[in-house]
Design a protein around this motif. Sequence first.
Motif, PDB file in Angstrom:
ATOM      1  N   UNK A  51      14.441  15.118 -11.534  1.00  0.00           N
ATOM      2  CA  UNK A  51      14.811  15.475 -10.156  1.00  0.00           C
ATOM      3  C   UNK A  51      15.349  14.268  -9.399  1.00  0.00           C
ATOM      4  N   UNK A  52      16.053  13.395 -10.087  1.00  0.00           N
ATOM      5  CA  UNK A  52      16.488  12.144  -9.461  1.00  0.00           C
ATOM      6  C   UNK A  52      17.334  12.373  -8.208  1.00  0.00           C
ATOM      7  N   UNK A  53      18.369  13.180  -8.296  1.00  0.00           N
ATOM      8  CA  UNK A  53      19.255  13.360  -7.138  1.00  0.00           C
ATOM      9  C   UNK A  53      18.528  14.048  -5.989  1.00  0.00           C
ATOM     10  N   UNK A  54      17.613  14.965  -6.306  1.00  0.00           N
ATOM     11  CA  UNK A  54      16.845  15.634  -5.261  1.00  0.00           C
ATOM     12  C   UNK A  54      15.936  14.635  -4.540  1.00  0.00           C
ATOM     13  N   UNK A  55      15.222  13.806  -5.296  1.00  0.00           N
ATOM     14  CA  UNK A  55      14.346  12.809  -4.682  1.00  0.00           C
ATOM     15  C   UNK A  55      15.158  11.841  -3.831  1.00  0.00           C
ATOM     16  N   UNK A  56      16.296  11.400  -4.337  1.00  0.00           N
ATOM     17  CA  UNK A  56      17.119  10.468  -3.566  1.00  0.00           C
ATOM     18  C   UNK A  56      17.670  11.110  -2.293  1.00  0.00           C
ATOM     19  N   UNK A  57      17.979  12.399  -2.343  1.00  0.00           N
ATOM     20  CA  UNK A  57      18.462  13.091  -1.149  1.00  0.00           C
ATOM     21  C   UNK A  57      17.369  13.212  -0.094  1.00  0.00           C
ATOM     22  N   UNK A  58      16.174  13.552  -0.519  1.00  0.00           N
ATOM     23  CA  UNK A  58      15.079  13.795   0.429  1.00  0.00           C
ATOM     24  C   UNK A  58      14.399  12.505   0.869  1.00  0.00           C
ATOM     25  N   UNK A  59      14.292  11.528  -0.028  1.00  0.00           N
ATOM     26  CA  UNK A  59      13.499  10.322   0.251  1.00  0.00           C
ATOM     27  C   UNK A  59      14.374   9.098   0.497  1.00  0.00           C
ATOM     28  N   UNK A  60      15.420   8.919  -0.283  1.00  0.00           N
ATOM     29  CA  UNK A  60      16.255   7.723  -0.206  1.00  0.00           C
ATOM     30  C   UNK A  60      16.473   7.169  -1.602  1.00  0.00           C
ATOM     31  N   UNK A  61      17.281   6.130  -1.713  1.00  0.00           N
ATOM     32  CA  UNK A  61      17.592   5.608  -3.043  1.00  0.00           C
ATOM     33  C   UNK A  61      16.950   4.260  -3.339  1.00  0.00           C
ATOM     34  N   UNK A  62      16.090   3.781  -2.440  1.00  0.00           N
ATOM     35  CA  UNK A  62      15.234   2.630  -2.753  1.00  0.00           C
ATOM     36  C   UNK A  62      13.813   3.162  -2.793  1.00  0.00           C
ATOM     37  N   UNK A  63      13.237   3.224  -3.991  1.00  0.00           N
ATOM     38  CA  UNK A  63      12.056   4.049  -4.211  1.00  0.00           C
ATOM     39  C   UNK A  63      10.926   3.305  -4.896  1.00  0.00           C
ATOM     40  N   UNK A  64       9.719   3.782  -4.603  1.00  0.00           N
ATOM     41  CA  UNK A  64       8.549   3.442  -5.407  1.00  0.00           C
ATOM     42  C   UNK A  64       7.998   4.737  -5.984  1.00  0.00           C
ATOM     43  N   UNK A  65       7.335   4.607  -7.123  1.00  0.00           N
ATOM     44  CA  UNK A  65       6.821   5.759  -7.864  1.00  0.00           C
ATOM     45  C   UNK A  65       5.350   5.524  -8.174  1.00  0.00           C
ATOM     46  N   UNK A  66       4.561   6.547  -8.062  1.00  0.00           N
ATOM     47  CA  UNK A  66       3.140   6.476  -8.419  1.00  0.00           C
ATOM     48  C   UNK A  66       2.993   5.936  -9.840  1.00  0.00           C
ATOM     49  N   UNK A  67       2.057   5.013 -10.023  1.00  0.00           N
ATOM     50  CA  UNK A  67       1.913   4.377 -11.331  1.00  0.00           C
ATOM     51  C   UNK A  67       1.298   5.329 -12.359  1.00  0.00           C
ATOM     52  N   UNK A 115      -0.199   3.511   3.254  1.00  0.00           N
ATOM     53  CA  UNK A 115      -1.589   3.664   3.692  1.00  0.00           C
ATOM     54  C   UNK A 115      -2.460   2.898   2.707  1.00  0.00           C
ATOM     55  N   UNK A 116      -3.601   3.462   2.325  1.00  0.00           N
ATOM     56  CA  UNK A 116      -4.485   2.751   1.401  1.00  0.00           C
ATOM     57  C   UNK A 116      -3.911   2.653  -0.010  1.00  0.00           C
ATOM     58  N   UNK A 117      -3.008   3.574  -0.356  1.00  0.00           N
ATOM     59  CA  UNK A 117      -2.365   3.536  -1.669  1.00  0.00           C
ATOM     60  C   UNK A 117      -1.180   2.580  -1.586  1.00  0.00           C
ATOM     61  N   UNK A 118      -1.416   1.338  -2.035  1.00  0.00           N
ATOM     62  CA  UNK A 118      -0.490   0.266  -1.739  1.00  0.00           C
ATOM     63  C   UNK A 118       0.488  -0.025  -2.867  1.00  0.00           C
ATOM     64  N   UNK A 119       1.555  -0.714  -2.500  1.00  0.00           N
ATOM     65  CA  UNK A 119       2.565  -1.161  -3.446  1.00  0.00           C
ATOM     66  C   UNK A 119       1.946  -2.171  -4.403  1.00  0.00           C
ATOM     67  N   UNK A 120       2.204  -1.970  -5.687  1.00  0.00           N
ATOM     68  CA  UNK A 120       1.664  -2.860  -6.704  1.00  0.00           C
ATOM     69  C   UNK A 120       0.339  -2.404  -7.257  1.00  0.00           C
ATOM     70  N   UNK A 121      -0.359  -1.569  -6.513  1.00  0.00           N
ATOM     71  CA  UNK A 121      -1.631  -1.018  -6.976  1.00  0.00           C
ATOM     72  C   UNK A 121      -1.448   0.446  -7.360  1.00  0.00           C
ATOM     73  N   UNK A 122      -1.115   1.265  -6.382  1.00  0.00           N
ATOM     74  CA  UNK A 122      -0.915   2.697  -6.620  1.00  0.00           C
ATOM     75  C   UNK A 122       0.548   3.013  -6.934  1.00  0.00           C
ATOM     76  N   UNK A 123       1.455   2.316  -6.258  1.00  0.00           N
ATOM     77  CA  UNK A 123       2.886   2.527  -6.429  1.00  0.00           C
ATOM     78  C   UNK A 123       3.541   1.318  -7.097  1.00  0.00           C
ATOM     79  N   UNK A 124       4.638   1.589  -7.816  1.00  0.00           N
ATOM     80  CA  UNK A 124       5.449   0.529  -8.413  1.00  0.00           C
ATOM     81  C   UNK A 124       6.913   0.780  -8.076  1.00  0.00           C
ATOM     82  N   UNK A 125       7.682  -0.266  -7.752  1.00  0.00           N
ATOM     83  CA  UNK A 125       9.106  -0.079  -7.448  1.00  0.00           C
ATOM     84  C   UNK A 125       9.869   0.425  -8.670  1.00  0.00           C
ATOM     85  N   UNK A 126      10.800   1.357  -8.437  1.00  0.00           N
ATOM     86  CA  UNK A 126      11.654   1.836  -9.529  1.00  0.00           C
ATOM     87  C   UNK A 126      13.132   1.727  -9.179  1.00  0.00           C
ATOM     88  N   UNK A 127      13.463   1.495  -7.911  1.00  0.00           N
ATOM     89  CA  UNK A 127      14.864   1.389  -7.505  1.00  0.00           C
ATOM     90  C   UNK A 127      14.954   0.466  -6.295  1.00  0.00           C
TER      91      UNK A 127
END
Length: 268
Positions: free
Chosen positions: A95-111, A237-249
């Motif tokens: 669902x790449x194009x859908x996620x980018x349309x709704x969220x944006x194209x610089x993204x983090x993804x749940x680990x 929030x409490x689910x932070x970058x590098x812990x819960x989320x990781x950059x993908x774009x």
Amino acid sequence: MDFLEKIETDLSSAFIQNGYIIQPCENQSALERIRNKTVDLATNFLGVPYPTDPGVFLDEIVSVLPLTKLNFFRLHIISGLMAESWFREAYFSCARSLVETIVGNELVMQRNIGFSIQIPGDNSSLLPLHSDSWGSECSPFEVVLWIPLVDCYRTKSMFILPPDADAKWREKVQDFAGGGTESLYQAVEPELKWLEVPYGKVVLFTPTVMHGNRINQESTTRWSMNIRFKGLFTPYSDKRLGEYFAPIAVRAASTIGMKFTMPGGFDD
């Protein structure tokens, strides 16, 4: 000003109005690879041969899986999928194009991955009515990409409370403190939307609205996955970058900007 293309505007409007979008998977071969690997892990755990029809095998897993082993079975599949270097990119590609349309194209993804196996009549895999953003753990800027590995419908699927109804009932939540979640569910039940999602389609939804599932009263087993995405620079929030989320774009200008330092002497 709004420079979005019409298809982007239409998708965005539908997402805001309904709280979700259901659409065909954007990479069917990736979805097949994920399902085939899931079946491979399942047959390995159970010591049974690979089936001629993976969909029927998953639907009827209760015929070979003792309920007492369900949680170990689920964890075995999760760890097996997460061990595959291709899995996360394959999931995103559904669902790449859908996620980018709704969220944006610089993204983090749940680990990690959320994985549900809901056997008919089993009450051990329930997710009661809730909104993730009511607590401190979930950012309201997140979305959830929910992908079934079998046809999901009625109680074999998930429900969602549309945003307008959610806003109305959110103001009354405190009135149900004494009766708990079940009393709130009974009140909002007439307005819930049960999502019909056949295999081959995906759901993107906002966890800010009330959603959940009930006991699967259908004759076959639900298999579904979910992973969260959010904009790289949106509040956490409490689910932070590098812990819960990781950059993908991460785009080049952002990379340069984050590394940039001013030369000395400008404060003199």
